[in-house]
Design a protein around this motif. Structure first.
Motif, PDB file in Angstrom:
ATOM      1  N   GLN A 274       0.706  -1.213   0.084  1.00  0.00           N
ATOM      2  CA  GLN A 274       0.008  -0.110  -0.025  1.00  0.00           C
ATOM      3  C   GLN A 274       0.822   1.059   0.138  1.00  0.00           C
ATOM      4  O   GLN A 274       0.506   2.233  -0.791  1.00  0.00           O
ATOM      5  CB  GLN A 274      -1.028   0.142   1.190  1.00  0.00           C
ATOM      6  N   GLN A 275       2.159   1.321   0.557  1.00  0.00           N
ATOM      7  CA  GLN A 275       2.917   2.381   0.868  1.00  0.00           C
ATOM      8  C   GLN A 275       3.612   2.600  -0.217  1.00  0.00           C
ATOM      9  O   GLN A 275       3.887   3.800  -0.812  1.00  0.00           O
ATOM     10  CB  GLN A 275       3.693   2.159   1.947  1.00  0.00           C
ATOM     11  N   ARG A 276       3.832   1.536  -1.465  1.00  0.00           N
ATOM     12  CA  ARG A 276       4.561   1.703  -2.540  1.00  0.00           C
ATOM     13  C   ARG A 276       3.474   1.898  -3.677  1.00  0.00           C
ATOM     14  O   ARG A 276       3.673   1.850  -4.784  1.00  0.00           O
ATOM     15  CB  ARG A 276       5.410   0.332  -2.845  1.00  0.00           C
ATOM     16  N   CYS A 277       2.103   2.175  -3.337  1.00  0.00           N
ATOM     17  CA  CYS A 277       1.201   2.359  -4.251  1.00  0.00           C
ATOM     18  C   CYS A 277       1.045   1.481  -5.178  1.00  0.00           C
ATOM     19  O   CYS A 277       0.631   1.776  -6.249  1.00  0.00           O
ATOM     20  CB  CYS A 277       1.628   3.923  -4.991  1.00  0.00           C
ATOM     21  N   LEU A 278       1.214   0.213  -4.741  1.00  0.00           N
ATOM     22  CA  LEU A 278       0.866  -0.989  -5.746  1.00  0.00           C
ATOM     23  C   LEU A 278      -0.430  -1.466  -5.507  1.00  0.00           C
ATOM     24  O   LEU A 278      -1.111  -2.094  -6.490  1.00  0.00           O
ATOM     25  CB  LEU A 278       1.976  -2.089  -5.527  1.00  0.00           C
ATOM     26  N   ILE A 279      -1.187  -1.382  -4.223  1.00  0.00           N
ATOM     27  CA  ILE A 279      -2.517  -1.800  -3.882  1.00  0.00           C
ATOM     28  C   ILE A 279      -3.123  -0.574  -3.126  1.00  0.00           C
ATOM     29  O   ILE A 279      -2.658   0.243  -2.756  1.00  0.00           O
ATOM     30  CB  ILE A 279      -2.683  -2.968  -3.205  1.00  0.00           C
ATOM     31  N   THR A 280      -4.262  -0.662  -3.008  1.00  0.00           N
ATOM     32  CA  THR A 280      -5.048   0.336  -2.422  1.00  0.00           C
ATOM     33  C   THR A 280      -6.090  -0.616  -1.342  1.00  0.00           C
ATOM     34  O   THR A 280      -6.394  -1.851  -1.637  1.00  0.00           O
ATOM     35  CB  THR A 280      -6.168   1.154  -2.997  1.00  0.00           C
ATOM     36  N   ILE A 281      -6.514  -0.058  -0.374  1.00  0.00           N
ATOM     37  CA  ILE A 281      -7.484  -0.744   0.627  1.00  0.00           C
ATOM     38  C   ILE A 281      -8.539   0.063   0.920  1.00  0.00           C
ATOM     39  O   ILE A 281      -8.538   1.275   1.494  1.00  0.00           O
ATOM     40  CB  ILE A 281      -6.841  -0.961   2.079  1.00  0.00           C
ATOM     41  N   PHE A 282      -9.897  -0.180   0.839  1.00  0.00           N
ATOM     42  CA  PHE A 282     -11.020   0.362   0.916  1.00  0.00           C
ATOM     43  C   PHE A 282     -12.113  -0.408   1.541  1.00  0.00           C
ATOM     44  O   PHE A 282     -12.389  -1.624   1.040  1.00  0.00           O
ATOM     45  CB  PHE A 282     -11.568   1.059  -0.652  1.00  0.00           C
ATOM     46  N   GLU A 283     -12.734  -0.104   2.694  1.00  0.00           N
ATOM     47  CA  GLU A 283     -13.688  -0.990   3.168  1.00  0.00           C
ATOM     48  C   GLU A 283     -13.048  -2.348   3.710  1.00  0.00           C
ATOM     49  O   GLU A 283     -13.790  -3.308   3.651  1.00  0.00           O
ATOM     50  CB  GLU A 283     -15.020  -1.107   2.680  1.00  0.00           C
ATOM     51  N   ASN A 284     -11.637  -2.386   3.912  1.00  0.00           N
ATOM     52  CA  ASN A 284     -10.839  -3.586   4.296  1.00  0.00           C
ATOM     53  C   ASN A 284     -10.584  -4.484   2.989  1.00  0.00           C
ATOM     54  O   ASN A 284     -10.450  -5.835   3.214  1.00  0.00           O
ATOM     55  CB  ASN A 284     -11.393  -4.289   5.310  1.00  0.00           C
ATOM     56  N   LYS A 285     -10.926  -3.975   2.014  1.00  0.00           N
ATOM     57  CA  LYS A 285     -10.966  -5.044   0.695  1.00  0.00           C
ATOM     58  C   LYS A 285      -9.627  -4.559  -0.070  1.00  0.00           C
ATOM     59  O   LYS A 285      -9.588  -3.295  -0.339  1.00  0.00           O
ATOM     60  CB  LYS A 285     -12.064  -4.936  -0.254  1.00  0.00           C
ATOM     61  N   LEU A 286      -8.854  -5.537  -0.790  1.00  0.00           N
ATOM     62  CA  LEU A 286      -7.661  -5.213  -1.318  1.00  0.00           C
ATOM     63  C   LEU A 286      -8.089  -4.711  -2.908  1.00  0.00           C
ATOM     64  O   LEU A 286      -8.655  -5.614  -3.459  1.00  0.00           O
ATOM     65  CB  LEU A 286      -6.787  -6.416  -1.253  1.00  0.00           C
ATOM     66  N   ASP A 287      -7.464  -3.926  -3.444  1.00  0.00           N
ATOM     67  CA  ASP A 287      -7.821  -3.525  -4.833  1.00  0.00           C
ATOM     68  C   ASP A 287      -6.368  -3.095  -5.367  1.00  0.00           C
ATOM     69  O   ASP A 287      -5.544  -2.594  -4.785  1.00  0.00           O
ATOM     70  CB  ASP A 287      -8.827  -2.394  -5.055  1.00  0.00           C
ATOM     71  N   MET A 288      -6.265  -2.864  -6.654  1.00  0.00           N
ATOM     72  CA  MET A 288      -5.333  -2.264  -7.376  1.00  0.00           C
ATOM     73  C   MET A 288      -5.679  -1.743  -8.605  1.00  0.00           C
ATOM     74  O   MET A 288      -7.057  -2.148  -9.458  1.00  0.00           O
ATOM     75  CB  MET A 288      -4.046  -3.466  -7.665  1.00  0.00           C
ATOM     76  N   HIS A 289      -4.802  -0.931  -9.324  1.00  0.00           N
ATOM     77  CA  HIS A 289      -5.159  -0.546 -10.677  1.00  0.00           C
ATOM     78  C   HIS A 289      -5.095  -1.840 -11.810  1.00  0.00           C
ATOM     79  O   HIS A 289      -4.523  -2.814 -11.423  1.00  0.00           O
ATOM     80  CB  HIS A 289      -4.267   0.418 -11.334  1.00  0.00           C
ATOM     81  N   ASP A 290      -5.892  -1.678 -12.640  1.00  0.00           N
ATOM     82  CA  ASP A 290      -6.258  -2.973 -13.589  1.00  0.00           C
ATOM     83  C   ASP A 290      -4.938  -3.094 -14.187  1.00  0.00           C
ATOM     84  O   ASP A 290      -4.330  -4.363 -14.548  1.00  0.00           O
ATOM     85  CB  ASP A 290      -7.018  -2.602 -14.710  1.00  0.00           C
ATOM     86  N   LEU A 291      -4.004  -2.240 -14.538  1.00  0.00           N
ATOM     87  CA  LEU A 291      -2.745  -2.267 -15.365  1.00  0.00           C
ATOM     88  C   LEU A 291      -1.593  -3.049 -14.427  1.00  0.00           C
ATOM     89  O   LEU A 291      -0.927  -3.840 -14.822  1.00  0.00           O
ATOM     90  CB  LEU A 291      -2.344  -1.138 -15.993  1.00  0.00           C
ATOM     91  N   ILE A 292      -1.810  -2.501 -13.066  1.00  0.00           N
ATOM     92  CA  ILE A 292      -0.989  -3.233 -12.151  1.00  0.00           C
ATOM     93  C   ILE A 292      -1.220  -4.659 -11.908  1.00  0.00           C
ATOM     94  O   ILE A 292      -0.318  -5.351 -11.923  1.00  0.00           O
ATOM     95  CB  ILE A 292      -0.911  -2.521 -10.672  1.00  0.00           C
ATOM     96  N   GLN A 293      -2.563  -5.098 -12.025  1.00  0.00           N
ATOM     97  CA  GLN A 293      -2.931  -6.243 -11.817  1.00  0.00           C
ATOM     98  C   GLN A 293      -2.306  -7.013 -13.000  1.00  0.00           C
ATOM     99  O   GLN A 293      -1.894  -8.239 -12.862  1.00  0.00           O
ATOM    100  CB  GLN A 293      -4.366  -6.427 -11.663  1.00  0.00           C
ATOM    101  N   GLN A 294      -2.353  -6.729 -14.248  1.00  0.00           N
ATOM    102  CA  GLN A 294      -2.054  -7.342 -15.586  1.00  0.00           C
ATOM    103  C   GLN A 294      -0.453  -7.408 -15.449  1.00  0.00           C
ATOM    104  O   GLN A 294      -0.046  -8.402 -15.911  1.00  0.00           O
ATOM    105  CB  GLN A 294      -2.531  -6.633 -16.688  1.00  0.00           C
ATOM    106  N   MET A 295       0.232  -6.400 -14.906  1.00  0.00           N
ATOM    107  CA  MET A 295       1.685  -6.651 -14.785  1.00  0.00           C
ATOM    108  C   MET A 295       2.081  -7.570 -14.011  1.00  0.00           C
ATOM    109  O   MET A 295       2.781  -8.387 -14.247  1.00  0.00           O
ATOM    110  CB  MET A 295       2.223  -5.179 -14.264  1.00  0.00           C
ATOM    111  N   GLY A 296       1.057  -7.891 -12.847  1.00  0.00           N
ATOM    112  CA  GLY A 296       1.571  -8.971 -12.053  1.00  0.00           C
ATOM    113  C   GLY A 296       1.353 -10.205 -12.631  1.00  0.00           C
ATOM    114  O   GLY A 296       2.041 -11.491 -12.504  1.00  0.00           O
ATOM    115  N   LYS A 297       0.166 -10.578 -13.500  1.00  0.00           N
ATOM    116  CA  LYS A 297       0.031 -11.676 -13.919  1.00  0.00           C
ATOM    117  C   LYS A 297       1.084 -11.926 -15.152  1.00  0.00           C
ATOM    118  O   LYS A 297       1.229 -13.040 -15.245  1.00  0.00           O
ATOM    119  CB  LYS A 297      -1.363 -11.483 -14.663  1.00  0.00           C
ATOM    120  N   GLU A 298       1.417 -10.700 -15.837  1.00  0.00           N
ATOM    121  CA  GLU A 298       2.472 -11.001 -16.864  1.00  0.00           C
ATOM    122  C   GLU A 298       3.725 -11.527 -16.291  1.00  0.00           C
ATOM    123  O   GLU A 298       4.650 -12.277 -16.702  1.00  0.00           O
ATOM    124  CB  GLU A 298       2.550  -9.704 -17.726  1.00  0.00           C
ATOM    125  N   ILE A 299       4.153 -10.916 -14.921  1.00  0.00           N
ATOM    126  CA  ILE A 299       5.268 -11.406 -14.187  1.00  0.00           C
ATOM    127  C   ILE A 299       5.362 -13.165 -14.128  1.00  0.00           C
ATOM    128  O   ILE A 299       6.477 -13.919 -14.388  1.00  0.00           O
ATOM    129  CB  ILE A 299       5.500 -10.578 -12.841  1.00  0.00           C
TER     130      ILE A 299
END
Length: 805
Positions: A274-299
């Motif tokens: 969260q501090q590195r801006c790779l994920i966000t937390i809203f109402e205790n749910k983990l989220d991230m930007h679509d492209l960051i998610q795609q980047m992770g899947k590509e790795i």
């Protein structure tokens, strides 16, 4: 660093600054969309009236526009200083005058210590601006103000993309409009992706656009990947693993669930992400930007592009099917996620998982919560075995066997989820599973017996929803000293609740609704931490002992629908924080003791005389209010204060509802969910255009409210936070074009609107549209438009229809 070396560095820094004080404007490029707003926000943060040095941190994910913003603010205010300098990290900066210093792309605390230094390094009224992807660096250095750069909104994203793709703010032809919307949706408001993608497509044909966008669904653009991956590369191996798990399978899940499953370091690791801006937390749910998610899947995909069985995580249905059919799994696989609703009927042999001896996470599930899906896709033999001794998470929906596997190592198991299973008995042996914290057997309709609770001493959550064959809980239930939640709703044969012995102070929630329980034992009073107790629809419940009112932490008690329960009035001691009347069909709370109350239900025809009428009826802490079929004939007075109300549900218009509306419920800025059902809102004076004041509203339902075209519909477009909207069963023939401004809207229900003829262009954020039984729309010219809009969000449908598991 010794004093001589520091002095030498300072000398070089000053030389760099002197050569840069010509105040040449920095090039920020053309077509910078939305920058005026950011400049005003940043300038409002800079306390130029202060005599000391002021530091402002700009943070956000890679490609979000931090550097461009820093250059723009530098150009805007640098002339106000004795000197100014814009430095990329790697260059150095220090000065004794009143200066403006911009440090761009900082990623190590040492860089801040050496370059931003201490406040005494600069003259009075100096300003230091720092851009970074890591907010923790700003905290560590004691920066005065923080500014998070958000994604562009839909209109800004469209404008920026069009300038790069067409060299103008609109598509070059109508043929490109739909494809432009697809491209913008893919970029998700990230300026880097919008400019890269727009520039790449600028000279391409329609067919080339279609091909490129199709490819991007699977493979991220290399330039975008490189920028986004910078933050990932700075993580340690454990943090990288946590990130990849979230990107591949745990996006949208509860943070506590993910932390529990992934192990002891996960909570700290999630905070780092969260501090590195790779994920966000809203109402205790983990989220991230679509492209960051795609980047992770590509790795993960690049771990072994040719053979998915050699990757660390398997979740894609085609990859899973390939590995299971060809039996090519390896010890590299850490997590296997099998979505049976995406597969043909397959048979998992005993050998399919044998090679996966490092498997920690196994989930077999379906997206369709229905008896017609997900039951027969997996043919599991009795000799099936799991060879991994590392398994922490076993989730097997529609588990077909009668008992749990006996040939797998379960000592590391943290969560066991066998929803809708054929389990009769969980296990027979008295093996102690010290790490097991969650057991979910909900909808296991053949379950007749639970294991000895002494075998799971650290269990925290036990869910047996609709285990309709279960008749009792074991007597040693009290040994679950760490239990926090017990859920036995609709266990229709469960007749008794065990005696409470020993210490169960951690237990917070019990749900026995719809069970056959006859009475609650007096020992229930020992649950001094219990906050929520649901006994609703217990038709055999005949008594409720006064000992239940010794539960000093109790906040919500539900007993509606208990037809054999006699009325009981209790006046507890002065230390207890509420008083209640328990009726056959509900609870009313009175005597003015409402400050700690969370939920109020007015739904019984017998509650007319019991309903709130105290002159000091102040519900200052009331969060949720439901008014259904109430016969209460008094309007709520001016003393009815609802300053904390977040959820309001009104069914069948009545004087209570009229009182709520007349007393300004539509001025409640705290309200997040509003549901009005069978309320004639077109009746004169019932509702006004004040509905637009509900700025925090995320869910609005106005079903069967006799709505026609007019003010109410026209003002819904002002609810900018709205995500869910239901207008089912109303009488309008069209909805306003202004609905397209609801940029956060994800679900729209227009079903059973018999007179509906026209649906305009809908927001690009929309994922769900229900217009069934709205017969007029089938012959409408707008139907063609609807088909094209459906294609726009069709690929997102599966991702958003996961049931909560």
């Amino acid at each position: 660093m010794d004093a001589l070396y520091e002095a030498e560095i300072i000398k070089k820094i000053r030389e760099v600054i002197i050569t840069r004080l010509n105040l040449t404007p920095l090039c920020v490029g053309d077509n910078i969309v939305g920058m005026d707003f950011h400049l005003e926000q940043l300038k409002s943060m800079m306390k130029t009236e202060r005599d000391d040095v002021y530091m402002v941190g700009i943070y956000g994910i890679g490609g979000i526009g931090k550097t461009t913003m820093a250059m723009a603010i530098y150009n805007d205010i640098s002339s106000q200083f004795d000197g100014s300098c814009f430095l990329r990290v790697g260059e150095t900066s220090i000065c004794e005058k009143r200066v403006l210093i911009v440090l761009d792309d900082v990623d190590e605390i040492e860089q801040l210590n050496y370059l931003a230094g201490k406040y005494g390094w600069y003259g009075a009224k100096s300003i230091v601006i720092i851009t970074t992807k890591d907010i923790n660096l700003l905290n560590q250095h004691g920066v005065d103000q923080f500014y998070e750069v958000k994604e562009l909104n839909h209109e800004e994203a469209i404008e920026l993309f069009n300038w790069w793709a067409f060299k103008q703010n609109i598509p070059r032809s109508q043929d490109f409009k739909y494809l432009s919307d697809c491209a913008v949706k893919y970029a998700g408001g990230l300026p880097l992706a919008l400019t890269v993608l727009g520039g790449f497509l600028s000279d391409k044909s329609i067919n080339e656009w279609k091909g490129a966008l199709k490819k991007l669904e699977k493979i991220l653009d290399m330039k975008v990947q490189k920028i986004l991956q910078v933050s990932y590369d700075k993580l340690d191996d454990v943090e990288k693993g946590i990130f990849l798990h979230i990107a591949c399978v745990f996006r949208g899940e509860d943070k506590d669930f993910v932390s529990r499953i992934l192990g002891s370091y996960a909570e700290i690791g999630i905070r780092v992400l969260q501090q590195r801006c790779l994920i966000t937390i809203f109402e205790n749910k983990l989220d991230m930007h679509d492209l960051i998610q795609q980047m992770g899947k590509e790795i993960v995909r690049k771990e072994c592009q040719e053979e998915p069985g050699k990757r660390s995580r398997l979740w894609d249905p085609e990859d899973v099917k390939s590995v299971l059919k060809r039996n090519t799994g390896t010890e590299t696989i850490d997590g296997l996620f099998i979505n049976t609703s995406k597969l043909d009927k397959i048979k998992i042999s005993m050998d399919s998982l044998t090679k996966m001896n490092s498997l920690r996470l196994l989930k077999v599930y379906t997206h369709f919560w229905s008896s017609t899906f997900g039951i027969h896709e997996i043919d599991l033999r009795d000799d099936f075995e799991l060879s991994s001794s590392e398994l922490r998470y076993l989730h097997f929906q529609n588990y077909p066997l009668k008992s749990l596997l006996t040939n797998f190592y379960a000592n590391n198991l943290v969560e066991l989820n066998l929803q809708r299973s054929n389990i009769i008995q969980l296990w027979k042996e008295n093996e102690v599973l010290k790490n097991l914290k969650v057991i979910d057997l909900s909808n296991s309709r053949d379950l007749v017996e639970m294991p000895d609770f002494a075998s799971v001493p650290n269990l925290e959550i036990l869910d047996m929803l609709e285990c309709i064959s279960l008749e009792s809980l074991l007597r040693n239930f009290h040994k679950l000293e760490h239990l926090r939640g017990l859920y036995c709703s609709e266990c229709s044969k469960l007749k008794s609740f065990p005696q409470i012995k020993g210490n169960m102070s951690n237990l917070r929630e019990i749900d026995l609704s719809g069970t056959a329980i006859v009475e609650v034992p007096s020992s229930i009073e020992h649950l001094n931490g219990l906050e929520y107790f649901d006994l609703s629809c217990c038709e055999n419940l005949v008594s409720l002992l006064e000992s239940i009112f010794n539960l000093r932490s109790l906040q919500i008690l539900k007993v509606e629908g208990c037809s054999k329960l006699e009325s009981l009035v209790v006046k507890p001691n002065e230390e207890w924080h509420l008083t209640c009347h328990i009726l056959k069909l509900g609870i009313t709370w009175n005597n003015g003791c409402f400050s700690p109350l969370d939920t109020l239900n007015l739904q019984s025809h017998q509650m007319e005389e019991e309903a709130p009428n105290h002159p000091n009826f102040h519900l200052l802490s009331l969060v949720e209010l439901s008014v259904t079929n109430s016969c209460y004939h008094r309007n709520f007075s001016d003393g009815f204060h609802l300053s904390s109300l977040k959820v309001l549900s009104v069914g069948n218009f009545n004087p209570v509802a009229r009182g709520l509306i007349f007393n300004g419920i539509f001025l409640q800025s705290s309200l997040r969910r509003l549901s009005l059902h069978n309320c004639n809102l077109m009746e004169k004076g019932i509702i006004s255009t004040n509905i637009w004041n509900l700025s925090s509203l995320v869910s609005l339902s106005l079903s069967n409210c006799s709505l026609r075209e007019g003010d109410i519909l026209n003002h819904i477009c002002h609810l900018s936070s709205l995500k869910e909207l239901s207008l089912e069963g109303n009488h309008f023939s069209s909805i306003p074009d202004s609905f397209n401004r609801l940029s956060n809207l994800r679900g729209l229900n227009l079903s059973h609107c018999k007179q509906l003829r026209y649906i305009p262009e809908l927001p690009s954020s929309l994922l769900f549209l229900d217009a069934h039984c709205s017969d007029g729309i089938s012959s409408s010219p707008s139907l063609v438009s609807l088909y094209s809009q459906f294609n726009r969000f069709e690929t997102e449908l599966t991702k958003e229809t996961k049931i909560r598991t």
